[in-house]
Design a protein around this motif. Structure first.
Motif, mmCIF file in Angstrom:
data_model
loop_
_atom_site.group_PDB
_atom_site.id
_atom_site.type_symbol
_atom_site.label_atom_id
_atom_site.label_comp_id
_atom_site.label_asym_id
_atom_site.label_seq_id
_atom_site.Cartn_x
_atom_site.Cartn_y
_atom_site.Cartn_z
ATOM 1 N N GLY A 165 0.782 -1.229 0.000
ATOM 2 C CA GLY A 165 0.000 0.000 0.000
ATOM 3 C C GLY A 165 0.810 1.273 0.000
ATOM 4 N N SER A 166 2.133 1.171 -0.099
ATOM 5 C CA SER A 166 2.971 2.367 -0.095
ATOM 6 C C SER A 166 4.267 2.077 -0.844
ATOM 7 N N THR A 167 5.066 3.125 -1.048
ATOM 8 C CA THR A 167 6.364 2.943 -1.703
ATOM 9 C C THR A 167 7.441 2.492 -0.720
ATOM 10 N N ASN A 168 7.021 2.119 0.481
ATOM 11 C CA ASN A 168 7.936 1.485 1.428
ATOM 12 C C ASN A 168 7.421 0.107 1.831
ATOM 13 N N SER A 169 6.590 -0.462 0.973
ATOM 14 C CA SER A 169 5.969 -1.752 1.276
ATOM 15 C C SER A 169 6.870 -2.898 0.814
ATOM 16 N N ARG A 170 6.497 -4.085 1.226
ATOM 17 C CA ARG A 170 7.312 -5.259 0.860
ATOM 18 C C ARG A 170 7.317 -5.519 -0.640
ATOM 19 N N LEU A 171 6.150 -5.447 -1.268
ATOM 20 C CA LEU A 171 6.103 -5.692 -2.706
ATOM 21 C C LEU A 171 6.938 -4.657 -3.455
ATOM 22 N N TRP A 172 6.784 -3.391 -3.093
ATOM 23 C CA TRP A 172 7.538 -2.335 -3.768
ATOM 24 C C TRP A 172 9.041 -2.526 -3.561
ATOM 25 N N ASN A 173 9.446 -2.761 -2.326
ATOM 26 C CA ASN A 173 10.875 -2.881 -2.046
ATOM 27 C C ASN A 173 11.496 -4.101 -2.709
ATOM 28 N N ARG A 174 10.764 -5.205 -2.732
ATOM 29 C CA ARG A 174 11.317 -6.439 -3.324
ATOM 30 C C ARG A 174 11.270 -6.379 -4.852
ATOM 31 N N VAL A 175 10.091 -6.106 -5.395
ATOM 32 C CA VAL A 175 9.888 -6.236 -6.836
ATOM 33 C C VAL A 175 10.431 -5.037 -7.610
ATOM 34 N N ARG A 176 10.187 -3.839 -7.108
ATOM 35 C CA ARG A 176 10.605 -2.627 -7.832
ATOM 36 C C ARG A 176 12.024 -2.201 -7.471
ATOM 37 N N GLN A 177 12.302 -2.095 -6.184
ATOM 38 C CA GLN A 177 13.576 -1.529 -5.771
ATOM 39 C C GLN A 177 14.728 -2.534 -5.816
ATOM 40 N N LYS A 178 14.524 -3.692 -5.223
ATOM 41 C CA LYS A 178 15.615 -4.657 -5.092
ATOM 42 C C LYS A 178 15.886 -5.406 -6.390
ATOM 43 N N GLU A 179 14.833 -5.948 -7.023
ATOM 44 C CA GLU A 179 15.038 -6.808 -8.193
ATOM 45 C C GLU A 179 14.739 -6.108 -9.511
ATOM 46 N N GLY A 180 14.135 -4.919 -9.478
ATOM 47 C CA GLY A 180 13.889 -4.170 -10.704
ATOM 48 C C GLY A 180 13.016 -4.897 -11.714
ATOM 49 N N LEU A 181 12.017 -5.602 -11.218
ATOM 50 C CA LEU A 181 11.186 -6.431 -12.103
ATOM 51 C C LEU A 181 9.954 -5.702 -12.622
ATOM 52 N N SER A 182 9.639 -4.539 -12.073
ATOM 53 C CA SER A 182 8.446 -3.820 -12.519
ATOM 54 C C SER A 182 8.688 -2.328 -12.464
ATOM 55 N N PRO A 208 7.550 -7.579 -20.427
ATOM 56 C CA PRO A 208 7.091 -8.960 -20.632
ATOM 57 C C PRO A 208 8.132 -10.020 -20.285
ATOM 58 N N GLN A 209 9.404 -9.729 -20.514
ATOM 59 C CA GLN A 209 10.433 -10.736 -20.243
ATOM 60 C C GLN A 209 10.611 -11.013 -18.755
ATOM 61 N N ASN A 210 10.016 -10.164 -17.912
ATOM 62 C CA ASN A 210 10.119 -10.365 -16.466
ATOM 63 C C ASN A 210 8.950 -11.146 -15.873
ATOM 64 N N LEU A 211 8.122 -11.718 -16.713
ATOM 65 C CA LEU A 211 6.901 -12.374 -16.224
ATOM 66 C C LEU A 211 7.191 -13.427 -15.155
ATOM 67 N N GLN A 212 8.055 -14.392 -15.448
ATOM 68 C CA GLN A 212 8.269 -15.493 -14.511
ATOM 69 C C GLN A 212 8.915 -15.046 -13.199
ATOM 70 N N PRO A 213 10.001 -14.265 -13.227
ATOM 71 C CA PRO A 213 10.556 -13.816 -11.944
ATOM 72 C C PRO A 213 9.594 -12.904 -11.177
ATOM 73 N N LEU A 214 8.782 -12.130 -11.888
ATOM 74 C CA LEU A 214 7.800 -11.290 -11.206
ATOM 75 C C LEU A 214 6.761 -12.147 -10.495
ATOM 76 N N ARG A 215 6.245 -13.147 -11.192
ATOM 77 C CA ARG A 215 5.263 -14.053 -10.578
ATOM 78 C C ARG A 215 5.855 -14.711 -9.333
#
Length: 314
Positions: A165-182, A208-215
């Motif tokens: 729910g924020s830009t300091n959330s787990r999904l944001w930090n893992r998927v966007r910040q740490k792994e750059g998947l989205s 699109p190429q990030n589909l599997q690691p994003l999932r």
């Protein structure tokens, strides 16, 4: 007292149909519509039904001026309306003017709220090809028996805030910040004010190429929220941030007007919001984690992925 000028109606139809047509190849529009249609139990014509794109276009193209006039005469009126005004104004005079304008404006058809009972979608992962699109879109949701009067509601507000729910959330930090998947990812939580009908939605824009690691990353974070829970530091930070956001929303005229109008409809006052604030302030990590484990099942989500995935497999 609308006149429904035919030329303006045709202009509006063209605009609405053009906007819908733009969504024919848009990954986000396609994914959201597909998820809305998936396991939808309602028939066409029911307001809770999600039409196909072609059905939606036909709905806009079909009505003529006579149909609109008939509908307006049957259903429009002010007897069940709410109005909220925020700002510097003369309240007695405004109220008197509203009564002069609308007191006698009544509809022949009485207002009845359409029920919105819990609908459980089966867990699924549905890929949809959208050729030649640079970006892909993920949307997924799960439902559970919870409304905004439930004692667990404040705890799940915080749980969702910490999840996505924020830009300091787990999904944001893992998927966007740490792994750059989205390019962006988040979650949202909705709970009915009537039936025990709650849902949490996850969405993301990605290559699109990030589909599997994003999932994989999304599913792992959903499971980690349930198995590991949230730490005391996370909960305290989330409580502080959410309470500040709720307080800020009550300093803005538009937000106040929306809240007052909704309260009028529900028969509530800001005392209800105050009670929610107090409950949030008193939450413990144990209460937040218990709510997550009670309502959110990571393997129960229905996901739709729309993008040009075929090219990534070549």
């Amino acid at each position: 007292q609308p006149s429904f000028p035919p030329a303006e109606l045709e202009t509006l139809k063209r605009e609405e149909v053009a906007a819908l047509e733009e969504g024919r190849s848009d990954p986000r529009s396609i994914a959201v519509r597909a998820l809305g249609r998936y396991d939808n139990p309602y028939p066409a014509g029911d307001g809770r039904y999600t039409p196909t794109l072609d059905e939606a276009i036909k709905q806009f193209q079909t009505p003529g001026v006579d149909a609109l006039k008939s509908f307006h005469q049957r259903f429009y009126g002010g007897a069940a309306a709410e109005i909220a005004i925020v700002g510097d104004f003369d309240a007695p005079n405004v109220k008197a003017q509203l009564e002069r304008l609308f007191a006698e404006w009544k509809s022949p058809s009485a207002f009845t709220r359409v029920p919105d009972p819990l609908v459980a979608k089966r867990a699924n992962a549905m890929p949809i090809e959208t050729p030649d699109k640079a970006n892909a879109f993920l949307t997924g949701s799960t439902t559970f028996a919870l409304n905004d009067r439930d004692p667990d509601y404040p705890a799940f507000l915080i749980a969702n805030y910490l999840l996505g729910g924020s830009t300091n959330s787990r999904l944001w930090n893992r998927v966007r910040q740490k792994e750059g998947l989205s390019y962006g990812i988040g979650s949202s939580f909705r709970a009915s004010s009537f039936e025990p009908n709650g849902s949490i939605n996850v969405s993301a824009i990605f290559a699109p190429q990030n589909l599997q690691p994003l999932r994989t990353a999304v599913q792992e974070e959903l499971k980690r929220a349930v198995t590991d829970g949230y730490s005391a530091a996370e909960v305290e930070d989330g409580k502080r941030a959410m309470l500040q956001e709720r307080k800020l929303s009550r300093t803005q005229d538009a937000g106040l007007a929306d809240a007052l109008m909704q309260q009028a409809y529900l028969g509530r006052t800001f005392a209800f919001s105050g009670d929610v604030d107090a409950a949030i302030a008193g939450l413990t990590p144990e209460a937040v984690n218990a709510a997550v484990r009670k309502y959110m099942q990571p393997d129960s989500f229905a996901f739709v992925f729309a993008g040009d995935f075929a090219k990534t497999r070549k």
